[in-house]
Design a protein around this motif. Structure first.
Motif, PDB file in Angstrom:
ATOM      1  N   ASP A 179       9.002   6.537  -1.496  1.00 19.13           N
ATOM      2  CA  ASP A 179       8.068   5.600  -0.864  1.00 19.13           C
ATOM      3  C   ASP A 179       8.809   4.430  -0.223  1.00 19.13           C
ATOM      4  O   ASP A 179       8.429   3.937   0.840  1.00 19.13           O
ATOM      5  N   SER A 216      -0.740   7.767  -1.941  1.00 22.83           N
ATOM      6  CA  SER A 216      -1.651   8.895  -1.718  1.00 22.83           C
ATOM      7  C   SER A 216      -2.828   8.549  -0.822  1.00 22.83           C
ATOM      8  O   SER A 216      -3.566   9.436  -0.391  1.00 22.83           O
ATOM      9  N   LEU A 217      -3.025   7.275  -0.517  1.00 17.88           N
ATOM     10  CA  LEU A 217      -4.152   6.878   0.332  1.00 17.88           C
ATOM     11  C   LEU A 217      -3.946   7.384   1.759  1.00 17.88           C
ATOM     12  O   LEU A 217      -2.819   7.467   2.241  1.00 17.88           O
ATOM     13  N   PRO A 218      -5.039   7.732   2.477  1.00 23.91           N
ATOM     14  CA  PRO A 218      -4.914   8.220   3.858  1.00 23.91           C
ATOM     15  C   PRO A 218      -4.379   7.146   4.788  1.00 23.91           C
ATOM     16  O   PRO A 218      -4.535   5.943   4.537  1.00 23.91           O
ATOM     17  N   SER A 233      -6.759   5.647  14.876  1.00 26.96           N
ATOM     18  CA  SER A 233      -6.909   4.559  13.905  1.00 26.96           C
ATOM     19  C   SER A 233      -6.761   3.195  14.583  1.00 26.96           C
ATOM     20  O   SER A 233      -7.440   2.228  14.223  1.00 26.96           O
ATOM     21  N   SER A 268      -5.622  -2.453   5.625  1.00 26.42           N
ATOM     22  CA  SER A 268      -4.793  -3.191   4.679  1.00 26.42           C
ATOM     23  C   SER A 268      -3.965  -4.260   5.383  1.00 26.42           C
ATOM     24  O   SER A 268      -3.893  -5.418   4.943  1.00 26.42           O
ATOM     25  N   LEU A 321       0.834  -1.206   0.000  1.00 22.65           N
ATOM     26  CA  LEU A 321       0.000   0.000   0.000  1.00 22.65           C
ATOM     27  C   LEU A 321       0.869   1.257   0.000  1.00 22.65           C
ATOM     28  O   LEU A 321       0.593   2.221  -0.725  1.00 22.65           O
ATOM     29  N   VAL A 377      -6.310   4.009   6.214  1.00 27.09           N
ATOM     30  CA  VAL A 377      -6.542   2.793   5.424  1.00 27.09           C
ATOM     31  C   VAL A 377      -5.495   1.726   5.746  1.00 27.09           C
ATOM     32  O   VAL A 377      -5.726   0.537   5.542  1.00 27.09           O
ATOM     33  N   LEU A 378      -4.344   2.146   6.280  1.00 25.05           N
ATOM     34  CA  LEU A 378      -3.236   1.227   6.522  1.00 25.05           C
ATOM     35  C   LEU A 378      -3.592   0.086   7.484  1.00 25.05           C
ATOM     36  O   LEU A 378      -3.258  -1.073   7.211  1.00 25.05           O
ATOM     37  N   LEU A 425       0.339   2.685  -3.565  1.00 22.05           N
ATOM     38  CA  LEU A 425      -0.727   3.687  -3.429  1.00 22.05           C
ATOM     39  C   LEU A 425      -0.389   4.660  -2.305  1.00 22.05           C
ATOM     40  O   LEU A 425      -1.086   4.725  -1.277  1.00 22.05           O
TER      41      LEU A 425
END
Length: 347
Positions: free
Chosen positions: A189, A128-130, A211, A137, A122, A133-134, A126
């Protein structure tokens, strides 16, 4: 006619340890809170522990800088370390109970590797995902890995040794794919992924705390509620079935809880190793093998270890900071070898 009285030294020791659970839990909680206060007070801008306590309680200290440093920069980091320690320790306790192997933990049998692969994928693919979401995932990766291990180990039921051996193989495959992601990813990244793989709570904010918190709130009580079923499974499948336990259903559900806790922790702080191995062992020495007492004591022990490890990483080589995952590895690897040698001698 005299009645038959059975005296068991081990049973007496077990009952005595269980009576000590509340006291030991309170002592460990006090040590953990004290470690959290001290960890929050140290840094480039030192803060007296009493000021930390007053600031957290909302009492005016007369210096607005204290509130910013403590509430914005340090407290989220310390709380993250605490929650991650709880999650990893309870996940490891469940895993050891399911496999009936004191050397098992989510990192050793592949669950952590699956969560790491999903999270690194992730981050690299990806970015750019907030951040929220981690955890989902990583949980998905941990759950899928657990499912694959469970299915491959299935043969008219599952056997603990099979779960471990297949888990080690799956862990190797997942680690290889993680390395592949790191090798071919974007340099920025990849650097983020490498820092994350080291296992650290550096720079964690309230976003990470909030989270992770729902996963703790849901799955920690569930693990405590399922402690009697875990005790029953430890008696062996035949006895558990004779007592009316739905063995495979209970094992699957407990595996889900373990995967959820380890996945959420890994998504938040990276791969902090050996907590799921060390904390249950320490707790077992203190309160015995009954999971109703073992799970909460292991949880607070894990929190204590991660918070203290973060403190050591921040202070020993200051101004250089070591990720707490490195500190736990330095402590945990020799401890794992010690347990391995000890278990061989007992065979």
């Amino acid at each position: 006619m005299k009645s038959l009285v059975i005296r068991s030294p081990k049973l007496g020791i077990s009952l005595r340890l269980q009576r000590q659970v509340p006291g030991i839990f309170i002592i460990l909680t006090f040590i953990t809170v004290a470690a959290m206060v001290i960890n929050t007070s140290v840094g480039e801008y030192p803060t007296p522990p009493l000021v930390v306590i007053k600031t957290v309680l909302g009492i005016d200290t007369g210096n607005p800088d204290y509130a910013f440093v403590i509430n914005t920069l340090r407290l989220p980091r310390t709380l993250t370390a605490c929650l991650v320690g709880i999650a990893l320790a309870i996940s490891g306790t469940i895993m050891q109970g399911l496999t009936k192997n004191p050397l098992a933990d989510p990192g050793i049998i592949g669950v952590n590797a699956g969560a790491s692969l999903a999270a690194v994928s992730l981050i690299v693919l990806l970015p750019s995902l907030p951040v929220g979401v981690l955890p989902l995932s990583a949980f998905t990766g941990a759950l899928l890995t657990s499912l694959v291990i469970y299915l491959l180990a299935w043969d008219k039921g599952t056997h603990p040794i099979k779960l471990i051996l297949i888990g080690v193989g799956i862990a190797s495959v997942a680690s290889a794919f993680t390395s592949l992601m790191v090798t071919f990813g974007n340099i920025y990244d990849v650097s983020q992924a490498l820092v994350w793989l080291a296992g650290s709570v550096y720079g964690r904010t309230w976003e990470q705390v909030f989270s992770l918190l729902p996963w703790i709130v849901v799955f920690v009580p569930l693990s405590i509620m399922k402690a009697p079923q875990l005790n029953t499974l430890n008696l062996g499948d035949d006895i558990a079935k004779g007592l009316g336990s739905r063995v495979e259903w209970q094992r699957s559900f407990l595996l889900l809880i373990s995967a959820a806790l380890s996945g959420a922790a890994i998504a938040t702080a990276g791969t902090i190793g050996f907590i799921g191995l060390i904390a249950p062992h320490i707790a077992r020495q203190l309160v015995g093998a009954n999971h109703q007492g073992l799970i909460p004591v292991a949880g607070v022990t894990g929190a204590m270890i991660v918070v203290i490890s973060d403190f050591i990483g921040r202070t020993v080589f200051a101004p250089i900071e070591l990720p707490c995952g490195i500190v736990t590895a330095v402590i945990g690897a020799p401890y794992f070898v010690y347990l391995l040698v000890k278990s061989r001698k007992s065979l």
